[in-house]
Design a protein around this motif. Sequence first.
Motif: not given
Length: 359
Positions: A8-12
Amino acid sequence: MKVLMVITGLGMGGAEHVVTNLADELVTLGHTVKIAYLTGDVIVSPKSHDIELISIGMNSPKDFVKAYFKLRSVVNEFKPDVIHSHMFHSNIISRLLRLTISVPKIVSSSHNTHEGGRLRMLAYRSTYKLADISTNVSQEAVDTLVEKGAVKSGRMISVVNGIDINQFYFDKDARKNKRIELDIVNQKVVLAVGRLNHQKDYQNLLNSIFLLKKQRYDFKFLIAGDGPLKEELMLLLNKLEIAEFVEFLGIRRDIPALMSASDLFVLSSAWEGFGLVVAEAMACECVVVATDCGGVREVVGSEGFLVEPNNNILLAQALNKALDLSDDERSSIGAAARTRIINHYSLSANVDAYLKLYA
């Protein structure tokens, strides 16, 4: 083997670190890996420069059709042997690819006990047959999603996360230097790491610190992370008059050093799938105080302190007990915790488990 990771995402976050670590290990073993992420900026990225990161550009639900066809285009061009999707939105969109193109194998991974409400469970239930196999990060998480009707029994298995023990270990020099940097003199340091959101339940932690303050003053809490509840938590911090005992560090890229600098690690979550940061802290020989949610009990075993979620009184009591440990007691528990991670949660075992599913 060519593997397309879809996330979904590559956030923290824990799942993001799991995916990038897995990708790096696969490349080290000679496989070709690309990572497609649906939304957001890249905060967590793989170490290998051979791994291409592909933005799908799904910034809102109205972008779904455009994102679907872009992902399909990536698949048609890359021709992966396996699509390994991670987290709800990526799992659904990856499964739906099979309605319009041929995909050799799809492994669909959840990373939590709580993947959303009824509509999401319906979406999972309606599409799980489009994946060859679904996984989750603990047996507790698997059982929870089966109970919620997201997938039929036998179609989801547990693949526990793996820890890079060469990255997460106790470093005496890092402890000394980081405590100087953070102006820690004689206080006992308690570290928490995670997004400032409802799942991590930092309200529970702050309320436990308020209770702890009534019994002792020899501690300092460091909270590494950022998120949507930051302003709300700062207001609560000031309301409880505990600002002198707590420091919000924001997003940090020196987590192993912070763990080495700390005497305890605390997880106050309302729910978890695995509790990756707990395992990382244990690998760094931190004594862990954690809420008994999701797969955290499986990770901690008898090498730490567990309390029920959403109970600041019990959390404060456990923190107080852990802070009372002598240096020798703390070292003994920390060493046993690292041994447990090495024996049960190595990164190599995690990679091997997924490679068997890819075959």
